[in-house]
Design an enzyme around this catalytic site. Structure first.
Site, PDB file in Angstrom:
ATOM      1  N   THR A  23     -36.029  24.993  39.797  1.00 41.76           N
ATOM      2  CA  THR A  23     -34.579  25.045  40.016  1.00 41.76           C
ATOM      3  C   THR A  23     -34.209  26.235  40.898  1.00 41.76           C
ATOM      4  OG1 THR A  23     -34.149  23.942  37.920  1.00 41.76           O
ATOM      5  CG2 THR A  23     -32.337  25.189  38.869  1.00 41.76           C
ATOM      6  N   CYS A  42     -28.227   7.696  24.830  1.00 41.70           N
ATOM      7  CA  CYS A  42     -28.302   8.401  23.552  1.00 41.70           C
ATOM      8  C   CYS A  42     -29.281   9.566  23.564  1.00 41.70           C
ATOM      9  CB  CYS A  42     -28.693   7.446  22.445  1.00 41.70           C
ATOM     10  SG  CYS A  42     -27.429   6.233  22.165  1.00 41.70           S
TER      11      CYS A  42
END
Lengths: 398, 238
Positions: free
Chosen positions: A72, A324
C-alpha cells in the site's frame, strides 16, 4: 486438525529459509545500518545484497529498488509522487477492479478535485482497452493499473499499456503485488515506470514492501525524514524484513521452472473436481490468462461466509467475495465490475495456492467442499430443487 | 473474522428445524437472493389454541442468518400467536448470546419472517409494493421497516439503521433520507417529555457532556471533510 491453507493471495507462510535468514537481524545483529561503527555499518552491506536479489527477480537495477513498509505504501508513494511532480495535471487513470491500496486513494483524490477514470472490465475480468485508449489525454498525470487481479487472478496487458504510455510520455505505475513470484516479470523489457510489490505475498513477513522506480523517472518522496534509501524513503530500515524479502525473491526466482507448473496443476485439479462435483458452478475470470495459483468459483444459492465457516471447521482456509465477509454490506467490487450476477457473487469462493500445498490438501478440499455446498443448499430456500445430486468423490464411493 | 458466540456457531453448524413443512398453516417469506439473505418460515398452528405446534425454516445467507433463523424456530415453537408476536429481534439475538453489531439485521429478518407468517395465517395482506415507500433501493428497505426497527431497538444513527436493516449500506444515496427520517422519529418521540429542570453542573460534567456531543455529532462530520475539533477549556458557561 491440520490447517489447509488456500488463501495465499491474502498472505503467505514465511518460507523456512527466509525465517532462518532474517532471525539473526532480530537477535544479535541489531545495529543501525547508518552507524559509523562496524557493528551497525556491516548491516548496510547486507541490505544492499538484499536489494540486488529483489532487483534480479524483476530484471531491475539495484538502485531502482526502494524498500517501503508495505504494498500500500508503495502504491500510494508512486501515485502521490506523480501528482507532486506534475501539479498542473489533474487526471488519473486506474481500473474498477484495483486493490483498495490504489482504488481508495483514487476515490479520495477524486473528492480532492482530481479527475479519475476507472476503467471497466468485461465479464471475464479483462480490461476494456478501447476505453483505456480513449481516456488518455494531456491532463493525465499517471496511470495505475494492477498487473494481476487479486480476486480472480486475471492478468492485464501491461506491455501494451506501457508501450502506449511511453509514447505519450505519461507515467505508468503497476501494482504487481499479486503477480510477483507467481509469474516471471522482466522490467528490462517491460515499459513500466514504477511497480509495487509486497513481501508477505511471496513468503516474506508482513510489513515490508518494495517500490521499483525506473532509472531516470523522477520521484518525489512520500515519507520525509532521514537520508535512508538515498532520501527517497526516510525511516530507519526494517532490517530483518529487508533481509527476508531479499531471500524470498531469491527463492522465487529459483521457483519459476518447476514450482509454477506444480501449483498450476494442483489448482487445475481442484477446479476441475469442484466443477464436476458441485452442480451449478461458475468460474469467475479469464481462465486462459490468469495467475497459476488462483481460482475463483461461484456456487449459486449459497452464501460465501457460510461456506467459509463450514470449510473452517475442517481447517480449510479460503476467502469469498460475498457481502457478509466484507464488514460492509457491499459484495466484491471486482466481481460486480465483471457483471457477475449477485446470486453468484454471494456464493463466490477464492482458493489461492502456494508451493507449500500438497496433493493431499487438494484431495481433502475436493472431498469436503461438495458436502458443504450440498448441506448449505439444503438449508437454502432456493437450492433444493436445483441441487438433488452433489456427487461423492470417486474414492469415497464403494 | 466475525466474533460469533459458541451458541451461534452451534446453531449454524447444527441448525435445528431445517426444512419446509408440507401443507403449512402459515408461510412467511422475507428477503431475496440479490440482497444476500432470504428466509422462508413455515408453521403448523393449532386452530383452537392458536398455538404454534411446529416451525421449520430455510435460509439463504451467512452463518448468523442461518443461526438466527434456527433460533427463531426454537423460540416460537409452543407459543401462541400472540405470545410469538411479542417476540422481538433482540430476543433472537439474546438467545444466541448476542450478534455482532453489523449482523443485527439477521435477527431483524427472523422477526420479519415471523410477522409475515402470522399475518399470512390471519389473512392480512402485506401492503402492496406501490404503497410502501422504499427508502433504500439497494436493499429494498421501506420507510415503515426503518421506522419500526428504529423504535423497537432505539436506533438513533444511520450506522445503527444500516446494521439492523442494511438500509444505507449499498450505494449510500439514501443516507440523507434515513437521517431525515430518524429526525422525524425521534423529535416526535421526544416531545411529550417534560422539560428537565436546569441544574448546576460542575466543570467536569460540562466537559463530559460537551465531549459527548462533539464525539457523536460534530467530529464525525468535520472529519468527513478532513477537519477536526478539540475542546481546550471551559470558562464559566462559555
Amino acid at each position: 486438525m491440520k490447517t489447509i491453507y488456500l488463501d495465499n493471495n491474502a498472505t503467505t507462510a514465511i518460507a523456512p529459509e527466509v525465517y532462518e535468514a532474517m532471525t539473526p537481524y532480530l537477535t544479535q545483529l541489531y545495529g543501525n545500518p547508518s552507524s559509523m561503527h562496524t557493528f551497525g555499518g556491516q548491516i548496510h552491506k547486507k541490505i544492499e545484497d538484499s536489494r540486488s536479489m529483489v532487483a534480479s527477480l524483476i530484471g531491475a537495477q539495484p538502485e531502482e529498488i526502494i524498500f517501503t513498509s508495505c504494498g500500500t505504501e508503495s502504491d500510494n508513494s508512486a501515485i502521490m509522487s506523480a501528482l507532486q511532480l506534475y501539479p498542473q495535471k489533474r487526471h488519473i487513470i486506474t481500473t474498477r477492479v484495483e486493490h483498495p491500496a490504489v482504488l481508495s486513494l483514487c476515490k479520495y483524490l477524486s473528492r480532492k478535485g482530481y479527475r479519475i477514470t476507472f476503467l471497466p472490465v468485461d465479464s471475464l475480468g479483462r480490461l476494456d482497452m478501447d476505453f483505456f485508449y480513449k481516456s488518455i489525454d494531456n491532463d493525465t498525470a499517471i496511470v495505475s493499473i494492477m498487473y494481476a487481479n487479486n480476486e480472480t487472478g486475471v492478468i492485464f496487458p501491461i506491455r501494451e499499456i506501457g508501450e502506449t504510455l511511453r509514447e505519450r510520455k505519461i507515467l505508468f505505475h503497476t501494482d504487481a503485488v499479486q503477480a510477483i513470484g507467481k509469474i516471471p516479470i522482466n522490467l528490462r523489457e517491460l515499459p513500466v515506470d514504477m511497480l509495487a510489490l509486497s513481501g508477505h505475498k511471496l513468503h516474506a513477513p508482513k510489513g515490508i514492501g518494495v517500490l521499483y522506480i525506473r532509472k531516470g523517472v523522477r520521484f518525489s518522496p512520500y515519507i520525509i525524514g532521514g537520508h535512508q534509501e538515498h532520501g527517497r524513503r526516510a525511516g530507519t530500515e526494517n532490517v530483518a524484513s529487508i533481509i527476508a524479502i531479499g531471500k524470498a525473491c531469491e527463492l522465487a526466482s529459483k521457483s519459476f521452472q518447476g514450482e509454477t507448473l506444480y501449483i498450476a496443476n494442483l489448482r487445475d485439479k481442484l477446479e476441475r473436481a469442484l466443477i464436476e462435483r458441485c452442480p451449478n458452478p461458475r468460474i469467475n475470470g479469464d481462465v486462459g490468462n490468469r495467475l497459476p495459483n488462483t481460482t475463483n468459483l461461484s456456487f449459486e444459492y449459497v452464501e460465501g461466509e457460510a461456506i467459509l465457516l463450514r470449510l473452517n471447521e475442517h481447517g480449510i482456509c479460503a476467502s469469498s467475495g460475498s457481502a457478509c465477509t466484507s464488514g460492509s454490506l457491499e459484495p466484491s467490487h471486482v466481481l460486480k465490475a465483471m457483471g457477475v450476477p449477485f446470486t453468484a457473487i454471494h456464493g463466490s469462493i477464492r482458493f489461492s495456492l502456494s508451493r507449500y500445498n500438497t496433493e493431499e490438501d487438494i484431495n481433502t478440499v475436493i472431498e469436503i467442499m461438495p458436502m458443504v455446498i450440498k448441506t448449505l443448499r439444503e438449508l437454502s430456500p432456493y437450492g433444493r430443487k436445483k441441487d438433488e445430486k452433489c456427487s461423492t468423490p470417486y474414492y469415497l464411493e464403494s | 473474522m466475525w466474533e460469533y458466540t459458541d451458541k451461534l456457531k452451534d446453531f449454524f453448524l447444527n441448525p435445528k428445524n431445517v426444512g419446509e413443512i408440507e401443507n403449512p398453516d402459515a408461510v412467511g417469506e422475507v428477503g431475496n437472493i440479490v440482497c444476500g439473505d432470504a428466509l422462508k418460515l413455515t408453521l403448523l398452528i393449532d386452530k383452537e389454541s392458536e398455538r404454534i405446534t411446529d416451525a421449520k425454516f430455510q435460509t439463504f445467507g451467512c452463518a448468523s442468518a442461518i443461526a438466527s433463523s434456527s433460533a427463531l424456530t426454537e423460540l416460537i415453537k409452543g407459543k401462541t400467536l400472540n405470545e410469538a408476536l411479542n417476540l422481538t429481534n433482540k430476543d433472537i439475538a439474546d438467545f444466541l448470546g448476542g450478534l455482532p453489531r453489523e449482523k443485527m439485521h439477521c435477527s431483524v429478518m427472523g422477526k420479519e419472517a415471523l410477522d409475515a407468517a402470522i399475518a399470512n395465517y390471519r389473512g392480512q395482506q402485506k401492503p402492496a409494493e406501490a404503497e410502501e415507500k422504499i427508502i433504500c433501493k439497494c436493499f429494498d428497505v421501506s420507510e415503515e421497516k426503518i421506522r419500526k426497527v428504529a423504535l423497537e431497538n432505539h436506533l438513533t444513527t444511520v450506522e445503527e439503521i444500516t446494521d439492523y436493516t442494511k438500509a444505507g449500506g449499498g450505494c449510500g444515496a439514501c443516507i440523507p433520507d434515513i437521517e431525515a427520517l430518524l429526525k422525524t422519529i425521534w423529535s416526535v418521540k421526544a416531545m411529550p417529555k417534560a422539560p428537565v429542570a436546569l441544574k448546576k453542573l460542575t466543570n467536569l460534567q460540562k466537559i463530559a457532556m460537551i465531549q459527548d456531543i462533539i464525539e457523536k455529532d460534530i467530529r464525525p462530520r468535520l472529519q468527513a471533510d478532513g477537519g477536526d475539533l478539540e475542546l481546550i477549556d471551559i470558562e464559566g458557561n462559555k
